[in-house]
Design an enzyme around this catalytic site. Sequence first.
Site, PDB file in Angstrom:
ATOM      1  N   CYS A  13       0.831  -1.208   0.000  1.00 36.59           N
ATOM      2  CA  CYS A  13       0.000   0.000   0.000  1.00 36.59           C
ATOM      3  C   CYS A  13       0.862   1.254   0.000  1.00 36.59           C
ATOM      4  O   CYS A  13       0.431   2.310  -0.473  1.00 36.59           O
ATOM      5  CB  CYS A  13      -0.954  -0.002   1.183  1.00 36.59           C
ATOM      6  SG  CYS A  13      -0.134  -0.086   2.778  1.00 36.59           S
ATOM      7  N   HIS A  72      -1.204   1.162   7.586  1.00 38.07           N
ATOM      8  CA  HIS A  72      -1.743   1.112   6.230  1.00 38.07           C
ATOM      9  C   HIS A  72      -1.677   2.505   5.610  1.00 38.07           C
ATOM     10  O   HIS A  72      -1.822   3.514   6.302  1.00 38.07           O
ATOM     11  CB  HIS A  72      -3.195   0.629   6.285  1.00 38.07           C
ATOM     12  CG  HIS A  72      -3.877   0.559   4.950  1.00 38.07           C
ATOM     13  ND1 HIS A  72      -3.381  -0.179   3.904  1.00 38.07           N
ATOM     14  CD2 HIS A  72      -5.013   1.145   4.483  1.00 38.07           C
ATOM     15  CE1 HIS A  72      -4.191  -0.051   2.857  1.00 38.07           C
ATOM     16  NE2 HIS A  72      -5.180   0.746   3.188  1.00 38.07           N
TER      17      HIS A  72
END
Length: 982
Positions: free
Chosen positions: A399, A800
Site C-alpha cells: 500500500c 496502512h
Amino acid sequence: QRQVGRQVLDAYGRFHRAEFEAFFNRGLVLGLLQRGYGELSNRDPAILDYIQAGLRLIMSCPSVLELFELLQVEALRLVCERPAPPLCARLCQLLGDFPQCLPRGRKLSLAFCQQLVRSIAQFQSQGTREAELRLYVSQVTQVSALLRSVWKAEPDTLLPSLQELFAVISAADTSFEPSVALASLVQHIPLQMITVLIRSLTTDPNVKDASMTQALCRMIDWLSWPLAQHVETWVIALLKGLAAVQKFTILIDVTLLKIELVFNRLWFPLVRPGALAVLSHMLLSFQHSPEAFHLIVPHVVSLVHSFKRDGLPSSTAFLMQLTELIHCMMYHYSGFPELYEPILEAIKDMPKPTEEKIKLILSQSAWTSQSSSLPSCLSRLSGKSETGKTGLINLGNTCYMNSVIQALFMATDFRRHVLSLNLNGCNSLMRKLQHLFAFLAHTQREAYAPRIFFEASRPPWFTPRSQQDCSEYLRFLLDRLHEEERTLKALSSAKSSESIMNEESQAQEAVHKTQVFTEAPCMGSEERTLIERMFGGKLKTNICCLNCKSMSQKEEAFTDLSLAFCPPTSLENVDPKCMEHSEVKDDYMVQSNTLATSPAAETPLSNLEVNRGCDTIMNEGTTEDFSSEPSSENTTISELKVQNNGDISQSLVGKNTLSVTDLLNYFLAPEILSGDNKYYCEKCASLQNAEKTMQIVEEPEYLILTLLRFSYDPKCHIRRKILDNVSLPLVLELPVKRATSPLAVVSGGWSVGVEISDTGENLAKKLKPSGADEVTCPQLVPYVLSSVVVHSGVSSESGHYYSYARNVTGSGPSGLCHQSTALSLVSPQDKLFTEENPCTVVENELDTEMPREWFLFNDSRVTFTSFQSVQKITSRFPKDTAYVLFYKKQNSTCGFNTNPANGLWVNGDPPLQKDLMDAITKDNKLYLQEQELSARTQALQAASASCSFRPNGFDDNDPPGSCGPTGGGGGGGFSTVGRLVF
C-alpha cells in the site's frame, strides 16, 4: 339487413323469453362457433357479435350457465387456432364483457393466456394506410387489455405467460418472425417484477446465448410499436442484467446488430423517447471500442438538421439530449477529427456538458459498472467504480507504493508528460511507469496489479511483503527516474558526438535518441530532466557568523521538503532575546530521518531535510538582517517569524490544530547555531554562534511536503509516531526569493550533500563562505492541494497507507485562486494578529469546490469523497494522519500544450503509443472474456450446489485497515461492505 335482424332478435328475446331460451341453446351456439351460418364462416367476427347479443338477452335465464361452460371451452379452442387480429379482438371484447366465459381452473386459465400470447405473436397488419394501421393497433390493444385483466384476476398466470413470451421471441426459427404487436404486453407487466425477471433470465443455465441474443434483438424491435410503454425500461434492464453477469458477448453482438435500427427510430416522434433512452445506454456502455458509435456517426448530421428544422419544443429538448450523448462519445473516442468535424459544426450552437459531467456519465454507464444483483455466493462484479478511476491491487503490504503511485498519477501535468514520452524500444523504469499510467487511465478493470513496476522500483533494502515508509519509497523512485534519464542523455550525447561527421540521416537519428525523454515545448534551453522540471526546486542556506558577521551560502536542489513539528513549549516560552533553549531537546522527541541510516541517503537526488532539533528560538538579530529588505505589501516569511510580539506565538499555539502553514513557517524560520551546534567560522578560525536562514529561490511545479511524524524517542529507544492533527490548506502561498541577476544564481549540481546527520561542525564545514547575500525580491507563489497520502497506524513499520487526490490542471480549478480567500503562508499585516483559524478560511473555499472532485484511493477500492473528509480524517480516526502532501503550482502548465483541439486527446491525456494502446485493448478484451467465463462457471456451480449466504460475504482474516492481499480493499473477490473502515 344485419341491423334489422338485430332488432328482430332483440324483440324476440324480450317479449318471447321462453321460446327464445329454447331457441338460443347450446346446439345453436356450438354450431355457430364451429360451422358458421350459411355463407358466414365460423371465423367471421359477425358470429361473435350475434352470440354476444344473444347472451345479453338470456342473462337472467338459468340456461345461460350452460352456455358459459360451453364458451369457456370454445374460447380456448378458438385462441389455439390463431385467429386473425379482427376475430381475436372481437373474442376478447366478448370475454371482457362476459368474464364468466373465460376458461376456469388454473390449468385452463394458464393455457388460455399462453395461447393468447402465441396468437398475438402471429398478428400481422394487412394494410398500410393510416386508418388501417390505427384499426390494427386498437385491435391489438383490446387483446392485450384482456390479458392484463386475466393477470390481475389470477396473478399465478403472469409468470408462465411471460415465460411463453420469452420462448416465442427467443426461438431460433428463421422462417417465423414474431409480431411487433407483442410490445403491447410490456406495459401491463408490473415494473416491480423487473429485478426478479431479469435475474431469472440472465442466470438461467437453460437459456442459451443464441436464444438470449435473439430475444434481446426482438425486444429492441419493439421500440417501433407506437403505443408501447416501458419497452425501453425493460430493454435497458436486460442489457444491464447481462452486463452484471458478464455476458459481454451477447451485448457486443446485439449492440452492433441493432444500434443503427435504434438510431433510425429517432426520426419518429411517437417512439423517439424510448429509442433515445436505449440508444444512450447502448452507446455509453459500449466503451471498449468505437465500432458501435462509428456505425451511427454518418447519420447524425442529417438528424440534427431535421430536429432544428422542426423548431418544436420537444424536438429541441431531444436535440439537447442527443448533443450531450454525442459529446460524451466523441470525448471517449477522440482521435477521429475527419469523422467528428461535420458533427461538431452541426451542434456548435448547442450547450456542451462539462468534462466532469461527461466523466460521470461514462463511468456510470459502462458494462463493468453495473451492480450485480446475484446472491453473495456468486462473485461480485469487479468493473471500474463509478468514479471512473482504477485501483491498484495490494501485492502484499504494498500500500505504500500504491498510495504514492496514485498521487503521482493524479498529478495531471506529470502524468501527461509521462504518457507523451516516446520510449519505444526502451526498457527503462520510466517506460514501466508509462505503461502503468496508461493502464490506470484506460483499463476497464476495477483494479490493476502493478507487479512489473513494483519489482523494478522497489528499493533493494526493502524487505518484500513487509510494510515500508512511503516517503522513502517516493524519494527513491524520483531519484531513480532522474538518474536514469540523466544517464540516457549522457549516453545519447556521447553517441551523437562520435557520429558528428556521419551523414545527415545518422545525425538526425542521434538527435532523436537524445530527445527520447524530452518534449520540445517544455525543454527550452535547459537540459533538465522531467523529474527536475516537475518536482525540482532550489533552496539557499545562509549562515551568518554572529561574531564577525561574515556570510556563508549554499544553494541546494530538492524534490520534497520534510517538515518537522514545532514543539509547543518553544513557542509558549518564546523570548526574542533568548539565544537557546536547551531543555526542549530533552523534553521533546528529536526528529529523525528514515534515510539517515539507509543507502538512500547516499543517492545524489534527495529531498532537503533540515532538522534543527526543535531547540531554536527567534532572536532580535534577525530583524537587523532583514531590515534592509524591500518593503512589501505582504509580510515576508522572515518578518512573520521575528515579530517582537507575544500575539504571534499565541496565534500559533493558541489554536488546537497546527496547519501546514505553521510547519512551513517553522521550517523556514531563522535558527541560532549555538552550544553543541556552533558553527565553524573560517574567518574567525573557531567555533562561533551563528544564525542560519533558508530561502526558497526556485519553486517546483509540484511541491511535495513530508510531515515528519515518525520520531525517535531517546529515552525508550523506539520510533514513535506523532499523531498531532494538522490542518491542510486548500490554497497555499509559498514565499520564493529569486535573485535579481541570473549571475547570482548558483548553478550547482543536483546533489544535495546535506544529510540529517550533519550537525554542528560537519554542517558548518559543508557551507563555505561565498560573500555577501545577493539582493532578492520576495514573491508569493500560489499552490493548490492536489494529493494527500495518509498513514493509518502508530508506527512506520506497520499500519496502512491510502491517499486522497483530485484532478488539478495547470491553471487550477476556478474559484480557488483568489488572493482574498487564499490561505497564504504570509498574511497581510492587518490579518497577522487576528485569531481567525485557518480552517475557517478553508471552509469558505469549500463553497467553490467542484462536486465529486476528490477521490479516495485505498488499494483496489476507489470512491468519491470531499475535501471536508480529507480535513476531518484525523479528528474522526486519530491514528489516520496526513503524511505526504502534493501541491500544484497555480496558473502554470510548464509549457505543456493541453489543448485537445487536434481531436487526438483522450480524457484530456495525450494519445498513447500504438503498442501501448494495443496492449490495453487486448487486455480489455481479455478482461471481458475473463469476467464472462468466471460468471458462467460460478453460475453453474451455484445451480448445482447449495450456497451459504453469509451477511458479509466470505470471511477472511484481514482486519479492515490491514495491508493483506484482501485487506483495505486489496482485491478480495467478494463483497466486503461489512468490513469497511468508513
